[in-house]
Design a protein around this motif. Structure first.
Motif, PDB file in Angstrom:
ATOM      1  N   ASN A  31       0.840  -1.198   0.000  1.00 44.65           N
ATOM      2  CA  ASN A  31       0.000   0.000   0.000  1.00 44.65           C
ATOM      3  C   ASN A  31       0.878   1.252   0.000  1.00 44.65           C
ATOM      4  OD1 ASN A  31      -2.215   1.662   0.106  1.00 44.65           O
ATOM      5  ND2 ASN A  31      -2.842   1.100   2.183  1.00 44.65           N
ATOM      6  N   ILE A  32       1.622   1.437  -1.077  1.00 48.81           N
ATOM      7  CA  ILE A  32       2.585   2.535  -1.178  1.00 48.81           C
ATOM      8  C   ILE A  32       2.007   3.634  -2.061  1.00 48.81           C
ATOM      9  CG2 ILE A  32       4.947   3.175  -1.800  1.00 48.81           C
ATOM     10  CD1 ILE A  32       5.613   0.122  -1.658  1.00 48.81           C
ATOM     11  N   VAL A  33       2.055   4.868  -1.582  1.00 51.69           N
ATOM     12  CA  VAL A  33       1.575   5.998  -2.379  1.00 51.69           C
ATOM     13  C   VAL A  33       2.731   6.938  -2.687  1.00 51.69           C
ATOM     14  CG1 VAL A  33      -0.793   5.904  -1.540  1.00 51.69           C
ATOM     15  CG2 VAL A  33       0.865   7.288  -0.309  1.00 51.69           C
ATOM     16  N   TYR A  34       2.667   7.562  -3.843  1.00 51.15           N
ATOM     17  CA  TYR A  34       3.684   8.534  -4.244  1.00 51.15           C
ATOM     18  C   TYR A  34       3.108   9.398  -5.346  1.00 51.15           C
ATOM     19  CZ  TYR A  34       4.447   4.446  -7.257  1.00 51.15           C
ATOM     20  OH  TYR A  34       4.271   3.361  -8.074  1.00 51.15           O
ATOM     21  N   ARG A  35       3.745  10.520  -5.561  1.00 51.51           N
ATOM     22  CA  ARG A  35       3.333  11.446  -6.609  1.00 51.51           C
ATOM     23  C   ARG A  35       4.574  12.011  -7.275  1.00 51.51           C
ATOM     24  NH1 ARG A  35      -0.784   9.622  -5.115  1.00 51.51           N
ATOM     25  NH2 ARG A  35      -2.814  10.620  -4.733  1.00 51.51           N
ATOM     26  N   SER A  36       4.502  12.234  -8.572  1.00 51.63           N
ATOM     27  CA  SER A  36       5.595  12.896  -9.268  1.00 51.63           C
ATOM     28  C   SER A  36       5.572  14.377  -8.919  1.00 51.63           C
ATOM     29  CB  SER A  36       5.446  12.716 -10.781  1.00 51.63           C
ATOM     30  OG  SER A  36       4.334  13.455 -11.252  1.00 51.63           O
ATOM     31  N   SER A  37       6.670  15.058  -9.156  1.00 49.72           N
ATOM     32  CA  SER A  37       6.725  16.498  -8.863  1.00 49.72           C
ATOM     33  C   SER A  37       5.758  17.272  -9.741  1.00 49.72           C
ATOM     34  CB  SER A  37       8.154  17.020  -9.053  1.00 49.72           C
ATOM     35  OG  SER A  37       8.610  16.749 -10.370  1.00 49.72           O
ATOM     36  N   PHE A  52      -2.076  15.190   1.920  1.00 48.42           N
ATOM     37  CA  PHE A  52      -2.117  14.459   3.195  1.00 48.42           C
ATOM     38  C   PHE A  52      -3.550  14.257   3.689  1.00 48.42           C
ATOM     39  CE2 PHE A  52       2.409  14.894   3.370  1.00 48.42           C
ATOM     40  CZ  PHE A  52       2.844  13.935   4.270  1.00 48.42           C
ATOM     41  N   GLU A  53      -4.376  15.261   3.522  1.00 51.08           N
ATOM     42  CA  GLU A  53      -5.773  15.133   3.943  1.00 51.08           C
ATOM     43  C   GLU A  53      -6.508  14.076   3.130  1.00 51.08           C
ATOM     44  OE1 GLU A  53      -7.298  19.069   3.622  1.00 51.08           O
ATOM     45  OE2 GLU A  53      -5.998  19.846   5.227  1.00 51.08           O
ATOM     46  N   ASP A  54      -6.190  14.000   1.830  1.00 53.02           N
ATOM     47  CA  ASP A  54      -6.855  13.030   0.963  1.00 53.02           C
ATOM     48  C   ASP A  54      -6.336  11.611   1.175  1.00 53.02           C
ATOM     49  OD1 ASP A  54      -8.355  15.066  -0.129  1.00 53.02           O
ATOM     50  OD2 ASP A  54      -7.104  15.256  -1.939  1.00 53.02           O
ATOM     51  N   GLU A  55      -5.019  11.460   1.280  1.00 56.19           N
ATOM     52  CA  GLU A  55      -4.403  10.131   1.316  1.00 56.19           C
ATOM     53  C   GLU A  55      -4.270   9.548   2.727  1.00 56.19           C
ATOM     54  OE1 GLU A  55      -3.825   8.119  -0.998  1.00 56.19           O
ATOM     55  OE2 GLU A  55      -3.942   9.354  -2.800  1.00 56.19           O
ATOM     56  N   ASP A  93       5.324  19.284   8.693  1.00 63.79           N
ATOM     57  CA  ASP A  93       4.175  19.904   9.354  1.00 63.79           C
ATOM     58  C   ASP A  93       2.880  19.176   9.004  1.00 63.79           C
ATOM     59  OD1 ASP A  93       3.102  22.055  11.022  1.00 63.79           O
ATOM     60  OD2 ASP A  93       2.146  22.759   9.171  1.00 63.79           O
ATOM     61  N   ALA A  94       2.704  18.825   7.732  1.00 63.40           N
ATOM     62  CA  ALA A  94       1.495  18.096   7.334  1.00 63.40           C
ATOM     63  C   ALA A  94       1.447  16.719   7.995  1.00 63.40           C
ATOM     64  CB  ALA A  94       1.445  17.956   5.814  1.00 63.40           C
ATOM     65  N   SER A  95       2.600  16.092   8.172  1.00 64.60           N
ATOM     66  CA  SER A  95       2.645  14.792   8.844  1.00 64.60           C
ATOM     67  C   SER A  95       2.187  14.918  10.285  1.00 64.60           C
ATOM     68  CB  SER A  95       4.073  14.229   8.798  1.00 64.60           C
ATOM     69  OG  SER A  95       4.467  13.948   7.468  1.00 64.60           O
ATOM     70  N   TYR A  96       2.621  15.964  10.954  1.00 67.54           N
ATOM     71  CA  TYR A  96       2.188  16.207  12.332  1.00 67.54           C
ATOM     72  C   TYR A  96       0.685  16.461  12.398  1.00 67.54           C
ATOM     73  CZ  TYR A  96       0.739  19.506  15.938  1.00 67.54           C
ATOM     74  OH  TYR A  96       0.010  20.169  16.887  1.00 67.54           O
ATOM     75  N   ARG A  97       0.184  17.340  11.540  1.00 66.37           N
ATOM     76  CA  ARG A  97      -1.223  17.742  11.618  1.00 66.37           C
ATOM     77  C   ARG A  97      -2.179  16.644  11.166  1.00 66.37           C
ATOM     78  NH1 ARG A  97      -2.202  21.143   8.266  1.00 66.37           N
ATOM     79  NH2 ARG A  97      -0.191  21.644   7.325  1.00 66.37           N
TER      80      ARG A  97
END
Length: 315
Positions: A31-37, A52-55, A93-97
């Motif tokens: 279950n690995i997620v990633y996105r290109s730049s 982060f909110e979506d995934e 920061d997104a990881s914390y929130r």
């Protein structure tokens, strides 16, 4: 990490990120997620927050960074400090929130003082001046370490940091203008072999010593630490031994199959005499590198042959 845990690998196309994904898949993580730049600009806070909110990932490997060699660092210092600070700040920061379970931040051994005692232990951080050519990049990486420490202290997060030594392997940069020494030598010797050149020039005396870690070993180490280490102290990742540039050049010459001579251009700079990391803490945590330099160079050369236009000499 459970095998079905949702894992986000930031920087999945690079040398480090792609190695982490290959190793995760090899171990059965599905279950690995990633996105290109192009799909997700990590410098953009709004985009990162929405992702982060979506995934809602559970674990984050922060391998995304703006990287380059001495020339790039020297020519674009503002880009290196700005982009890396923005990437790190947004993701941490997104990881914390979003209450992720754990984050692993990948730094670089350029964080250490220019004249740090060898081998370089984690305790020497901020004990002296940095190498001026990559100071902006190093400061950004030091800030990433300190952010993880500060978030752990203030918010009780589980963020860890690792500092890998010189890396090489699949998806490395083989551009002679911007690459690091090992991939540059692979390309130089290969092109000389194709051209039937009599010599290959290597900058400096060949006496400086460097440490090299194959990217698959790094991936093994960071997954091991994600599963087995918690703490504010960042951890060096390396092999614990180094090799002179002269011996490295001879080794690559033999593996590539170049039959000419090596010429050392002593009018060119040598750089720092030695850069070796102290891996005592890593070894005490139960992990050691397993891929030898000979085996790693053979794998890297094979990847170069299969994934670049290696049959044609660059113009």
């Amino acid at each position: 990490m459970e095998l079905n845990a949702k894992i986000y690998v930031a920087g999945h196309r690079g040398l480090v990120g792609s190695a982490i994904i290959r190793k995760l898949e090899e171990k059965g993580y599905s279950n690995i997620v990633y996105r290109s730049s192009g799909d997700l600009d990590l410098r953009d806070k709004v985009q990162v927050d929405e992702f982060f909110e979506d995934e809602q990932p559970e674990f984050v490997f922060l391998a995304a960074a703006k990287v380059g060699g001495i020339v790039a660092n020297n020519d674009y210092p503002a880009d290196f400090i700005r982009d890396n600070l923005m990437i790190q700040t947004n993701v941490i920061d997104a990881s914390y929130r979003n209450n992720i379970k754990k984050l692993l931040f990948l730094g670089s051994t350029c964080i250490y003082p220019k004249f740090a005692p060898q081998p370089m232990s984690e305790d020497t951080l901020l004990s002296g001046v940095l190498e001026s050519t990559n100071e902006p990049y190093a400061i950004a990486k030091i800030a990433g370490i300190k952010m993880c420490e500060a978030f752990n202290r203030q918010y009780g997060t589980n963020f860890i940091s690792v500092m890998p030594t010189n890396l090489y392997g699949p998806n490395d940069n083989f551009d002679l203008e911007t690459s690091h020494v090992l991939p540059a030598l692979i390309r130089k010797f290969h092109e000389a072999k194709i051209e039937n050149a009599a010599t290959v020039e290597v900058w400096g005396t060949g006496s400086p010593k460097r440490e090299f870690l194959y990217s698959a070993d790094l991936a093994e180490a960071v997954i091991y630490l994600m599963n087995n280490y918690e703490g504010t102290q960042f951890i060096n990742i390396g092999v614990g031994k180094d090799i002179s540039i002269k011996e490295l050049a001879k080794k690559i010459k033999e593996i590539v199959g170049f039959n000419g001579d090596i010429i050392f251009n002593t009018s060119k700079p040598d750089g720092t005499p030695r850069k070796l990391v102290d891996v005592t803490r890593l070894n005490e945590l139960g992990w050691q590198a397993t891929i030898s330099l000979d085996e790693g160079i053979k794998k890297a050369y094979e990847w170069f042959l299969n994934n670049t236009d290696a049959t044609v000499v660059a113009e």
